[in-house]
Design a protein around this motif. Sequence first.
Motif, short mmCIF file in Angstrom:
data_model
loop_
_atom_site.label_atom_id
_atom_site.label_comp_id
_atom_site.label_asym_id
_atom_site.label_seq_id
_atom_site.Cartn_x
_atom_site.Cartn_y
_atom_site.Cartn_z
N MET A 130 23.63 111.45 17.66
CA MET A 130 24.27 109.97 17.90
C MET A 130 23.03 108.95 17.94
N LEU A 131 22.29 109.09 18.16
CA LEU A 131 21.11 107.53 19.07
C LEU A 131 20.84 107.44 17.40
N GLU A 132 20.17 108.72 16.56
CA GLU A 132 19.69 108.55 15.24
C GLU A 132 20.92 107.84 14.64
N ALA A 133 21.94 107.60 14.69
CA ALA A 133 23.06 107.11 13.97
C ALA A 133 22.76 105.89 14.12
N ALA A 134 23.23 105.55 15.89
CA ALA A 134 23.21 104.26 15.70
C ALA A 134 22.28 103.36 15.26
N VAL A 135 21.01 103.92 15.44
CA VAL A 135 19.88 103.38 14.35
C VAL A 135 19.52 102.58 12.55
N ARG A 136 20.72 103.74 12.24
CA ARG A 136 20.88 103.89 11.00
C ARG A 136 22.00 102.62 10.87
N VAL A 137 22.62 102.40 11.18
CA VAL A 137 23.70 101.28 10.91
C VAL A 137 23.23 100.00 11.62
N ALA A 138 22.01 99.84 13.06
CA ALA A 138 21.67 98.84 12.80
C ALA A 138 20.82 98.68 11.74
N ASP A 139 19.95 99.76 11.08
CA ASP A 139 19.13 99.51 10.34
C ASP A 139 19.99 98.64 8.89
N ARG A 140 21.36 99.36 9.04
CA ARG A 140 21.63 98.24 8.51
C ARG A 140 22.75 96.92 7.83
N GLY A 141 22.91 96.82 9.57
CA GLY A 141 24.14 95.90 9.61
C GLY A 141 23.12 95.22 11.24
N GLY A 142 22.51 95.33 11.74
CA GLY A 142 21.86 94.49 13.14
C GLY A 142 22.44 95.14 13.78
N VAL A 143 21.89 94.23 15.32
CA VAL A 143 22.82 95.31 16.28
C VAL A 143 24.13 94.90 16.42
N ALA A 144 24.81 93.53 15.97
CA ALA A 144 26.14 93.38 16.26
C ALA A 144 27.39 94.32 15.25
N ALA A 145 26.16 95.66 14.42
CA ALA A 145 27.08 96.06 13.93
C ALA A 145 27.04 97.59 14.79
N ILE A 146 26.28 97.57 15.67
CA ILE A 146 26.80 98.90 16.82
C ILE A 146 27.74 98.93 17.41
N THR A 147 28.53 99.22 16.61
CA THR A 147 30.02 99.62 17.69
C THR A 147 30.36 101.36 18.11
N MET A 148 31.12 101.55 18.61
CA MET A 148 32.08 102.44 18.62
C MET A 148 31.93 103.55 17.31
N ARG A 149 32.76 102.78 17.13
CA ARG A 149 33.40 102.95 16.12
C ARG A 149 32.80 102.74 14.83
N LYS A 150 31.85 101.82 14.50
CA LYS A 150 30.76 102.87 13.30
C LYS A 150 29.96 103.24 13.67
N VAL A 151 29.46 104.02 14.59
CA VAL A 151 28.71 104.58 15.05
C VAL A 151 29.50 106.03 14.44
N ALA A 152 31.02 106.15 15.55
CA ALA A 152 31.60 107.06 14.48
C ALA A 152 31.46 107.72 12.99
N GLN A 153 31.81 106.55 12.58
CA GLN A 153 32.32 106.38 11.17
C GLN A 153 30.83 107.00 10.44
N GLU A 154 29.43 106.60 11.32
CA GLU A 154 28.49 107.14 10.66
C GLU A 154 28.03 108.91 10.49
N LEU A 155 28.77 109.04 12.04
CA LEU A 155 28.80 110.61 12.75
C LEU A 155 30.12 111.35 11.86
N GLY A 156 30.50 110.70 10.87
CA GLY A 156 31.83 111.35 10.79
C GLY A 156 32.68 112.49 11.68
N VAL A 157 32.92 111.20 13.14
CA VAL A 157 33.53 111.76 14.19
C VAL A 157 35.13 110.71 14.50
#
Length: 211
Positions: free
Chosen positions: A1-28
Amino acid sequence: MLEAAVRVADRGGVAAITMRKVAQELGVEAMSLYHHVPNKDAILDGVVDMVFAAIELPGAGNGAARGRDDDWRDAIRARASSARAVLSRHSWALGLMDSRRDPGPATLRHHDAVLGVLRRAGFTLPMAAHAVSLIDSYVGGFVLQEANLPLKTPEEVEDVAGGILENLPAEELPYLTEMIVDHALRPGYDYSTEFGYGLDLILDALEARRK
């Protein structure tokens, strides 16, 4: 999960780290994340700890780790260079790393290792605090500046500097003109080498006040 959050932040910055976007990154579904973390803050704490874990621990495997104080510079230089490389990949972490109230084990281990190198080298406790603040400010500031420069390659340097030069009143601004013509536009100019030069100046100054 944390790896997914890092990928989200790498693309969109720290503001992009939300429960919804991290879940989308994981497909859940977003609600499923709450089985693993209580809230978004826990994810932010976790990604910061991952960034610290990626930075080379100073003194690992060299003389500084065994108390040879002549090697403290090499250990701190290696750590600073590693921090620059990691933060260049994750520049969103710059404003987050010192803001967490619940630092993780990698974060704490990292800070302890840096302080250990300095204290074993003979720095007083106040001087060790000064050294950490100075070096970390330099690394963070350099990474931030690099991330925002409008040039990365020698060709881009020539294009940007040449464009500025075209409209520059050389007689009114002779020193800036000199810097562009005789430094920035010289073959082989690479701004990234400034990092090592500036770091060595800092280490020289700290050495002078070490004991």
